[in-house]
Design an enzyme around this catalytic site. Sequence first.
Site, PDB file in Angstrom:
ATOM      1  N   ASP A  67     -45.078 -82.947 -90.122  1.00 12.05           N
ATOM      2  CA  ASP A  67     -44.157 -83.270 -89.032  1.00 12.05           C
ATOM      3  C   ASP A  67     -44.145 -82.144 -87.999  1.00 12.05           C
ATOM      4  OD1 ASP A  67     -42.813 -81.245 -90.407  1.00 12.05           O
ATOM      5  OD2 ASP A  67     -41.294 -82.568 -91.243  1.00 12.05           O
ATOM      6  N   ASN A 136     -29.759 -83.310 -96.202  1.00 10.68           N
ATOM      7  CA  ASN A 136     -29.291 -84.687 -96.049  1.00 10.68           C
ATOM      8  C   ASN A 136     -30.220 -85.688 -96.740  1.00 10.68           C
ATOM      9  OD1 ASN A 136     -31.492 -84.521 -94.373  1.00 10.68           O
ATOM     10  ND2 ASN A 136     -30.404 -85.057 -92.487  1.00 10.68           N
ATOM     11  N   HIS A 138     -33.511 -85.862 -96.272  1.00  9.86           N
ATOM     12  CA  HIS A 138     -34.695 -86.253 -95.504  1.00  9.86           C
ATOM     13  C   HIS A 138     -35.972 -85.715 -96.145  1.00  9.86           C
ATOM     14  CE1 HIS A 138     -34.718 -82.586 -92.483  1.00  9.86           C
ATOM     15  NE2 HIS A 138     -35.392 -82.295 -93.570  1.00  9.86           N
ATOM     16  N   GLU A 143     -35.267 -89.214 -91.298  1.00 14.67           N
ATOM     17  CA  GLU A 143     -33.843 -88.928 -91.375  1.00 14.67           C
ATOM     18  C   GLU A 143     -33.075 -90.074 -92.048  1.00 14.67           C
ATOM     19  OE1 GLU A 143     -32.872 -85.437 -89.115  1.00 14.67           O
ATOM     20  OE2 GLU A 143     -33.988 -85.839 -90.931  1.00 14.67           O
TER      21      GLU A 143
END
Length: 244
Positions: A67, A136, A138, A143
């Site tokens: 990414d 979170n 991810h 996301e």
Amino acid sequence: MKISIYDTNDAMSQAAAELVAKQLAEKPNSVICFPSGDSPTGMLGYIVQWANEGKINLSECYFVGLDEWVGMDENDQGSCKYYLKHNFFDKLNNKLNNVTLFDAKVADLDAECERMNNFISSKGGLDVMIVGIGMNGHLGLNEPGTPFDLYAHRSELDPVTVQVGQKYFTKETPLTEGITLGLKHLAEAGKAVLIASGAKKANIIHESLQGTVSTEVPASILQTLPNALVLLDKDAASELEHAS
């Protein structure tokens, strides 16, 4: 999904590096995806050491980046390209020939996603896709709320990612969007590998691996993947039930 727990972060990192080494011994032209961030640093250190000692051969394999923050490149400290350059590429005695990373500064980000998708597809898919996990849940920059069936795509960053992401930069840096390989890539990889360490990851590891499978916790997809290998240190695994 298979979970392996190690006494220390170093032991977990070495096990992850050994997994890569074994893959390259079996298939020298493997296609391997590496993440950036805190989790892979130890693993990359071992791979660099073994490559420089001649114990593993990286000359035929293909490396793909996971990414990138949109608008950044290897000149931006805190970018994924910067991390891989300084922790991996620049430390190797022999230059790698086959590296494909996102160009997150192009005008057409959707076309860039297609370029990555087409490259991976042209090589027969990813043999090994290694990811860390965000606070979170991810994976990459997939996301919360990201569908499980996406390939590479643009991603609006979750507030948690924006906040935690600041640790990679020396000054406050606006982060709004990312570009990332998708969870469909993870599902189709020969080996989908999650590496995580530290007590701060214990809660999200428990929620991801033993909670409800939901797009709100992207890492929960690992529960559905027979090709998934989860490598944790004891601290990261400390909230798992019936873990050994």
